[in-house]
Design a protein around this motif. Structure first.
Motif, PDB file in Angstrom:
ATOM      1  N   ALA A 175     -18.789  18.246 -41.799  1.00 41.21           N
ATOM      2  CA  ALA A 175     -17.965  17.863 -40.651  1.00 41.21           C
ATOM      3  C   ALA A 175     -17.221  19.074 -40.096  1.00 41.21           C
ATOM      4  O   ALA A 175     -16.791  19.957 -40.838  1.00 41.21           O
ATOM      5  N   ASP A 176     -17.045  19.086 -38.802  1.00 39.99           N
ATOM      6  CA  ASP A 176     -16.387  20.189 -38.105  1.00 39.99           C
ATOM      7  C   ASP A 176     -14.935  19.817 -37.836  1.00 39.99           C
ATOM      8  O   ASP A 176     -14.669  18.782 -37.197  1.00 39.99           O
ATOM      9  N   PRO A 177     -13.972  20.619 -38.302  1.00 42.87           N
ATOM     10  CA  PRO A 177     -12.564  20.309 -38.028  1.00 42.87           C
ATOM     11  C   PRO A 177     -12.262  20.199 -36.534  1.00 42.87           C
ATOM     12  O   PRO A 177     -11.416  19.398 -36.130  1.00 42.87           O
ATOM     13  N   GLN A 178     -12.944  20.995 -35.733  1.00 39.41           N
ATOM     14  CA  GLN A 178     -12.692  20.938 -34.291  1.00 39.41           C
ATOM     15  C   GLN A 178     -13.120  19.594 -33.700  1.00 39.41           C
ATOM     16  O   GLN A 178     -12.488  19.075 -32.777  1.00 39.41           O
ATOM     17  N   ARG A 179     -14.196  19.041 -34.255  1.00 43.27           N
ATOM     18  CA  ARG A 179     -14.600  17.717 -33.795  1.00 43.27           C
ATOM     19  C   ARG A 179     -13.553  16.674 -34.166  1.00 43.27           C
ATOM     20  O   ARG A 179     -13.244  15.767 -33.382  1.00 43.27           O
ATOM     21  N   LEU A 180     -12.979  16.803 -35.363  1.00 41.48           N
ATOM     22  CA  LEU A 180     -11.908  15.884 -35.771  1.00 41.48           C
ATOM     23  C   LEU A 180     -10.744  15.975 -34.805  1.00 41.48           C
ATOM     24  O   LEU A 180     -10.193  14.951 -34.373  1.00 41.48           O
ATOM     25  N   LEU A 181     -10.371  17.191 -34.444  1.00 43.77           N
ATOM     26  CA  LEU A 181      -9.268  17.365 -33.488  1.00 43.77           C
ATOM     27  C   LEU A 181      -9.608  16.725 -32.148  1.00 43.77           C
ATOM     28  O   LEU A 181      -8.772  16.048 -31.535  1.00 43.77           O
ATOM     29  N   ARG A 182     -10.844  16.923 -31.674  1.00 44.89           N
ATOM     30  CA  ARG A 182     -11.241  16.319 -30.395  1.00 44.89           C
ATOM     31  C   ARG A 182     -11.170  14.802 -30.462  1.00 44.89           C
ATOM     32  O   ARG A 182     -10.725  14.145 -29.504  1.00 44.89           O
ATOM     33  N   GLU A 183     -11.597  14.226 -31.597  1.00 47.28           N
ATOM     34  CA  GLU A 183     -11.554  12.769 -31.732  1.00 47.28           C
ATOM     35  C   GLU A 183     -10.118  12.248 -31.739  1.00 47.28           C
ATOM     36  O   GLU A 183      -9.826  11.179 -31.190  1.00 47.28           O
ATOM     37  N   LEU A 184      -9.217  12.989 -32.364  1.00 48.82           N
ATOM     38  CA  LEU A 184      -7.802  12.579 -32.357  1.00 48.82           C
ATOM     39  C   LEU A 184      -7.220  12.638 -30.948  1.00 48.82           C
ATOM     40  O   LEU A 184      -6.469  11.745 -30.526  1.00 48.82           O
ATOM     41  N   VAL A 185      -7.573  13.673 -30.208  1.00 50.05           N
ATOM     42  CA  VAL A 185      -7.107  13.787 -28.820  1.00 50.05           C
ATOM     43  C   VAL A 185      -7.704  12.669 -27.979  1.00 50.05           C
ATOM     44  O   VAL A 185      -7.018  12.050 -27.150  1.00 50.05           O
ATOM     45  N   ARG A 186      -8.996  12.397 -28.209  1.00 53.67           N
ATOM     46  CA  ARG A 186      -9.648  11.312 -27.466  1.00 53.67           C
ATOM     47  C   ARG A 186      -8.993   9.969 -27.782  1.00 53.67           C
ATOM     48  O   ARG A 186      -8.952   9.074 -26.932  1.00 53.67           O
ATOM     49  N   ALA A 187      -8.472   9.836 -29.008  1.00 52.03           N
ATOM     50  CA  ALA A 187      -7.778   8.597 -29.391  1.00 52.03           C
ATOM     51  C   ALA A 187      -6.339   8.560 -28.867  1.00 52.03           C
ATOM     52  O   ALA A 187      -5.583   7.642 -29.200  1.00 52.03           O
ATOM     53  N   GLU A 188      -5.979   9.566 -28.071  1.00 57.40           N
ATOM     54  CA  GLU A 188      -4.644   9.673 -27.455  1.00 57.40           C
ATOM     55  C   GLU A 188      -3.543   9.758 -28.511  1.00 57.40           C
ATOM     56  O   GLU A 188      -2.439   9.222 -28.343  1.00 57.40           O
ATOM     57  N   ALA A 189      -3.868  10.444 -29.615  1.00 54.73           N
ATOM     58  CA  ALA A 189      -2.865  10.666 -30.656  1.00 54.73           C
ATOM     59  C   ALA A 189      -1.914  11.775 -30.220  1.00 54.73           C
ATOM     60  O   ALA A 189      -2.335  12.775 -29.630  1.00 54.73           O
ATOM     61  N   ALA A 190      -0.642  11.569 -30.505  1.00 57.07           N
ATOM     62  CA  ALA A 190       0.358  12.620 -30.268  1.00 57.07           C
ATOM     63  C   ALA A 190       0.344  13.544 -31.478  1.00 57.07           C
ATOM     64  O   ALA A 190       1.046  13.319 -32.463  1.00 57.07           O
ATOM     65  N   VAL A 191      -0.494  14.583 -31.425  1.00 57.59           N
ATOM     66  CA  VAL A 191      -0.700  15.471 -32.560  1.00 57.59           C
ATOM     67  C   VAL A 191       0.408  16.516 -32.592  1.00 57.59           C
ATOM     68  O   VAL A 191       0.502  17.368 -31.705  1.00 57.59           O
ATOM     69  N   ALA A 192       1.268  16.447 -33.619  1.00 59.38           N
ATOM     70  CA  ALA A 192       2.342  17.424 -33.786  1.00 59.38           C
ATOM     71  C   ALA A 192       1.932  18.578 -34.679  1.00 59.38           C
ATOM     72  O   ALA A 192       2.507  19.665 -34.621  1.00 59.38           O
TER      73      ALA A 192
END
Length: 344
Positions: A270-287
Motif C-alpha cells: 500500500a502507498d501512504p500517499q494513496r491513504l492520504l488521498r483517500e482521507l482527503v477524499r473522505a473530507e477528513a480534517a487531517v491535522a
C-alpha cells in the motif's frame, strides 16, 4: 559504552506449586544501559527480578552479576533495589530512616546523613526530614524509598514498577533522576507494563509473556525488525467516511484507533500517499499525517496481546489476590513473602 554484561541470565526457570512463572529465560544487560523488562501483569517480571536479587533461587539456569563474582545477596552493597511492594519503617523519622538504610549498606553515618539531606532537598522533602514516615503521603513515601534505594551510589539500580502511583510531577522528577544516574554510569534495570515510559527511557528491552521471552535487544533494532509501513494520523473524531478508509484492508492492515488519533499499519504494497488521498477524499480534517516507525506500544500489543489476556485469567484462578506464593529458600514449604523494604 562497554558491552560487558552487568547482569546475565541463562535459561532461568522458576516454578511455584505446579505453575511455571518463568521458563528458560535468557537475557544480558550491558554496563551503563537503561534496560527495560517489559510484560503484561503476571508475565514473570517480578519473579525474574527476585531471582536476580537472590531473594528466590531459580529451579534451573544460571544468573551472573558483575561478571559472575557473587550472588545478589553477596553483592547487595553494589545494588539498589526498589521492589514493587513498597515498604518503610513507618514509625521512624524520615532522615533517621534514610541514614539507617545507608549504614546497613556500609555507608558511614556522617556521610549517610549528609547525602540523605541532599537528596531530601533535591526531591522537595526537606521539610519532612524530622517527620515520621507514616505522616507522609503515598507519593512522598515512594520518593523516600527511592532515595533509600540510591543513597549508597549503586552500580546496578533495579526498579520494579517505579512510577506506579506517582502523579505526573513526581514521575517526572524520578525519571530525570534515573536518566542522570544512567548518564553517570549506573546500569538501570526497570520493569514496567507501561510502554510509553519504556520507549522514552530504555536503550534495550526484553519483552516477556507468560514467563517466556518474546523478544529482546536494542530498542532501535527491535523497531526495525518489527517495522513495515506505519502511519500516524490525527483526524476529526467520529467520521464514518474516515472509518471506512481505516477498514479498507487493501490500504490498512491494522488500525489502533483512539478516535481523533490513530496508528495505522499499511497493507503490503500500500502507498501512504494513496491513504492520504483517500482521507482527503473522505473530507477528513487531517491535522497530522506522519510516516513513522512502529511504537513500542504497538509492537507490544502485536506480540503479547493474546498472551496478556491469558496470563491475567490464569493469575485470577491461581489466587484470589492475583499473586503466587513464594517458596522459602532451602525449604519445600510454601509461604507468603515477607514485606521487602528499600534495604534489599
Amino acid at each position: 559504552m562497554s558491552q560487558e554484561p552487568i547482569v546475565e541470565v541463562q535459561g532461568g526457570t522458576k516454578r511455584f506449586a505446579g505453575h511455571t512463572a518463568v521458563h528458560d529465560l535468557s537475557l544480558s544487560i550491558p554496563r551503563g544501559t537503561i534496560y527495560g523488562l517489559l510484560g503484561p501483569n503476571g508475565a514473570g517480571k517480578t519473579t525474574t527480578i527476585r531471582m536476580i536479587m537472590s531473594i528466590i533461587l531459580p529451579d534451573e539456569g544460571r544468573i551472573a552479576l558483575f561478571g559472575g563474582r557473587g550472588s545478589g545477596r553477596d553483592l547487595s552493597h553494589r545494588i539498589g533495589y526498589l521492589p514493587e511492594e513498597r515498604g518503610l519503617y513507618k514509625k521512624m523519622r524520615v532522615l533517621d530512616l534514610l541514614v539507617f538504610l545507608a549504614e546497613i549498606k556500609g555507608v558511614a553515618r556522617l556521610e549517610a546523613r549528609k547525602s540523605a539531606q541532599q537528596w531530601l532537598d533535591r526531591l522537595g522533602l526537606s521539610d519532612w526530614a524530622p517527620k515520621r514516615a507514616d505522616a507522609l503521603s503515598k507519593g512522598m513515601q515512594q520518593k523516600v524509598q527511592f532515595i533509600g534505594t540510591i543513597r549508597h551510589k549503586p552500580d546496578l539500580l533495579i526498579l520494579d514498577e517505579p512510577f506506579a502511583g506517582l502523579d505526573p510531577v513526581n514521575a517526572q522528577v524520578m525519571k530525570d533522576t534515573v536518566v542522570e544516574l544512567a548518564r553517570g554510569g549506573t546500569t538501570v534495570l526497570f520493569s514496567t507494563h507501561i510502554m510509553e515510559q519504556a520507549e522514552k527511557l530504555c536503550d534495550s528491552v526484553c519483552i516477556i509473556a507468560r514467563g517466556e521471552k518474546v523478544v529482546d535487544g536494542p530498542l532501535a533494532e527491535i523497531k526495525h525488525r518489527h517495522g513495515g509501513s506505519h502511519v500516524v494520523v490525527a483526524v476529526e473524531r467520529g467520521s464514518p467516511a474516515v472509518q471506512r478508509v481505516f477498514e479498507d484492508r487493501a490500504l490498512v492492515a491494522k488500525a489502533d484507533d483512539y478516535g481523533n488519533y490513530a496508528e495505522l499499519e499499511l497493507a503490503p504494497g500500500a502507498d501512504p500517499q494513496r491513504l492520504l488521498r483517500e482521507l482527503v477524499r473522505a473530507e477528513a480534517a487531517v491535522a497530522r499525517f506522519e510516516i513513522a516507525e512502529p511504537t513500542l506500544h504497538k509492537i507490544f500489543i502485536d506480540l503479547v496481546g493474546p498472551a496478556a489476556a491469558a496470563a491475567s485469567a490464569i493469575r485470577s484462578i491461581a489466587s484470589p489476590s492475583g499473586s503466587w506464593p513464594t517458596c522459602a529458600r532451602g525449604s519445600s514449604a510454601r509461604r507468603a513473602p515477607r514485606p521487602i523494604t528499600a534495604s534489599c
